[in-house]
Design a protein around this motif. Structure first.
Motif, PDB file in Angstrom:
ATOM      1  N   SER A 298       0.824  -1.214   0.000  1.00  0.00           N
ATOM      2  CA  SER A 298       0.000   0.000   0.000  1.00  0.00           C
ATOM      3  C   SER A 298       0.857   1.262   0.000  1.00  0.00           C
ATOM      4  O   SER A 298       0.320   2.376  -0.039  1.00  0.00           O
ATOM      5  N   GLY A 299       2.178   1.099   0.074  1.00  0.00           N
ATOM      6  CA  GLY A 299       3.073   2.256   0.010  1.00  0.00           C
ATOM      7  C   GLY A 299       3.629   2.711   1.333  1.00  0.00           C
ATOM      8  O   GLY A 299       4.195   3.807   1.432  1.00  0.00           O
ATOM      9  N   LYS A 300       3.516   1.894   2.382  1.00  0.00           N
ATOM     10  CA  LYS A 300       3.982   2.302   3.713  1.00  0.00           C
ATOM     11  C   LYS A 300       5.486   2.609   3.716  1.00  0.00           C
ATOM     12  O   LYS A 300       5.906   3.660   4.191  1.00  0.00           O
ATOM     13  N   THR A 301       6.266   1.669   3.202  1.00  0.00           N
ATOM     14  CA  THR A 301       7.719   1.834   3.231  1.00  0.00           C
ATOM     15  C   THR A 301       8.168   2.968   2.330  1.00  0.00           C
ATOM     16  O   THR A 301       9.070   3.739   2.685  1.00  0.00           O
ATOM     17  N   THR A 302       7.542   3.110   1.173  1.00  0.00           N
ATOM     18  CA  THR A 302       7.866   4.214   0.269  1.00  0.00           C
ATOM     19  C   THR A 302       7.622   5.552   0.946  1.00  0.00           C
ATOM     20  O   THR A 302       8.423   6.492   0.830  1.00  0.00           O
TER      21      THR A 302
ATOM     22  N   VAL B   3       8.742   9.821  16.727  1.00  0.00           N
ATOM     23  CA  VAL B   3       8.746   8.482  16.144  1.00  0.00           C
ATOM     24  C   VAL B   3       7.744   8.420  14.997  1.00  0.00           C
ATOM     25  O   VAL B   3       6.579   8.799  15.152  1.00  0.00           O
ATOM     26  N   ILE B   4       8.206   7.947  13.847  1.00  0.00           N
ATOM     27  CA  ILE B   4       7.334   7.735  12.689  1.00  0.00           C
ATOM     28  C   ILE B   4       7.538   6.296  12.250  1.00  0.00           C
ATOM     29  O   ILE B   4       8.655   5.881  11.934  1.00  0.00           O
ATOM     30  N   CYS B   5       6.457   5.508  12.281  1.00  0.00           N
ATOM     31  CA  CYS B   5       6.591   4.076  12.036  1.00  0.00           C
ATOM     32  C   CYS B   5       5.392   3.548  11.257  1.00  0.00           C
ATOM     33  O   CYS B   5       4.433   4.274  11.000  1.00  0.00           O
TER      34      CYS B   5
ATOM     35  N   ASP C 158      10.005   0.415  10.464  1.00  0.00           N
ATOM     36  CA  ASP C 158       8.985  -0.227   9.634  1.00  0.00           C
ATOM     37  C   ASP C 158       8.402  -1.447  10.348  1.00  0.00           C
ATOM     38  O   ASP C 158       9.110  -2.156  11.077  1.00  0.00           O
ATOM     39  N   GLU C 159       7.114  -1.682  10.136  1.00  0.00           N
ATOM     40  CA  GLU C 159       6.444  -2.924  10.541  1.00  0.00           C
ATOM     41  C   GLU C 159       6.575  -3.251  12.023  1.00  0.00           C
ATOM     42  O   GLU C 159       7.093  -4.301  12.416  1.00  0.00           O
ATOM     43  N   ILE C 160       6.098  -2.369  12.871  1.00  0.00           N
ATOM     44  CA  ILE C 160       6.056  -2.676  14.303  1.00  0.00           C
ATOM     45  C   ILE C 160       4.883  -3.629  14.568  1.00  0.00           C
ATOM     46  O   ILE C 160       3.966  -3.739  13.766  1.00  0.00           O
ATOM     47  N   GLY C 161       4.929  -4.308  15.703  1.00  0.00           N
ATOM     48  CA  GLY C 161       3.846  -5.240  15.980  1.00  0.00           C
ATOM     49  C   GLY C 161       3.912  -5.861  17.364  1.00  0.00           C
ATOM     50  O   GLY C 161       2.901  -6.045  18.019  1.00  0.00           O
ATOM     51  N   HIS C 162       5.116  -6.173  17.818  1.00  0.00           N
ATOM     52  CA  HIS C 162       5.269  -6.835  19.109  1.00  0.00           C
ATOM     53  C   HIS C 162       5.190  -5.836  20.265  1.00  0.00           C
ATOM     54  O   HIS C 162       5.446  -4.642  20.092  1.00  0.00           O
TER      55      HIS C 162
END
Length: 308
Positions: free
Chosen positions: A159-163, A259-261, A238-242
């Motif tokens: 969806s373009g998160k990393t970009t 923080v931008i994640c 990128d890709e936080i979750g735990h």
């Protein structure tokens, strides 16, 4: 960068990819690489190669990719990263010069409940690295208001998160005089080498002159290492979750770091269920939530309006 340098870089980048491709597929692959909409090249044993574009997919009109050709691709890949090849196999992907990534599918070798390596690799996903500058532009008035806000970008795969994270890092590092955004020190905890696409430690994307990257380090540890050692103004991950990721985010915020994640998800409900939006006391963890959909369109939500 001058036009001739850009053109030379593009040619070298394409050669890196074409070197992986068996000879009989190279002409069609070269033609596909000329199209800016190309996102992935998929090679699967007993299937013809597939090109994934922004507008859809297309199988090559050819005989299937063979097991011996899969061995050829693996041999080519090992030459790009000899010293770290086993470690990269364990992670299921390799990063090439130019920032391109090759995902791998096959049989895992497991020891003591942990994946040690891959064998019998029979599918490859060559993800084309194309930096897209300016994609964060329309969101800047909300993301930066006298200072950078704590932001969570939520969206499904591709969806373009990393970009978007990459462009935010670049913008923050260079600054944006027109929007009165000063340059800041940026740190990136890049566990899977997706934001910086580092090759042998060197970012392959332009992330700005004031950006430091910690590559291939577990996110929770990497965030704390960067906060303590690099004194960033902004931390990007990128890709936080735990839960341990969340704890590190909170510690960074308490240290005065913006923080931008990003996180996988399709809705606010997804994030509520994973308890990523609020602290244990019920306070909003982020100032802004940016929801992206499959078409890379975004909707901004101010966190204080989110209910418990």
């Amino acid at each position: 960068m001058a036009f001739t340098e850009v053109k030379k870089s593009k040619v070298v980048s394409e050669r890196t990819i074409l070197a992986l491709i068996p000879q009989r597929f190279r002409e069609k692959t070269s033609e596909a690489l000329e199209k800016t909409e190309l996102e992935e090249i998929r090679l699967r044993v007993n299937r013809p190669p597939e090109f994934i574009y922004q507008w859809g997919h297309q199988f090559m009109k050819s005989d299937p990719f063979t097991k011996s050709e899969a061995s050829f691709v693996m041999n080519q890949l090992s030459q790009h990263s000899v010293y770290a090849f086993e470690e990269e196999l364990r992670n299921g992907f390799l990063t090439l010069s130019g920032g391109h990534r090759v995902g791998l599918g096959g049989e895992t070798v497991v020891e003591k409940g942990q994946v040690k390596t891959l064998k019998h690799v029979c599918s490859f996903n060559i993800r084309i690295a194309r930096q897209m500058n300016g994609v964060a532009e329309r969101f800047l008035p909300e993301l930066f208001q006298e200072q950078w806000r704590n932001v969570l970008i939520v969206g499904p795969p591709q969806s373009g998160k990393t970009t978007l994270l990459r462009d935010i890092a670049r913008t923050a590092s260079y600054g944006h005089p027109t929007k009165k955004i000063p340059p800041r020190k940026v740190a990136i905890a890049d566990e899977r080498s997706e934001i910086a696409a580092a090759f042998e430690g060197i970012p392959q994307h332009d992330l700005g002159p004031r950006t430091d990257v910690l590559d291939r380090c577990p996110k929770a540890e990497g965030m704390m290492m960067l906060v303590r050692a690099m004194s960033p103004d902004i931390l990007i991950v990128d890709e936080i979750g735990h839960e341990r990721d969340k704890a590190s985010l909170k510690e960074a915020m308490n240290a005065g770091v913006a923080v931008i994640c990003s996180a996988h998800g399709r809705s606010m409900e997804d994030m509520q269920e994973r308890q990523l939006l609020r602290t244990a006391l019920g306070r909003p963890l982020f100032d802004r939530i940016l929801l992206l959909n499959e078409n890379k369109h975004g909707t901004l939500i101010v966190q204080r309006s989110v209910q418990k």
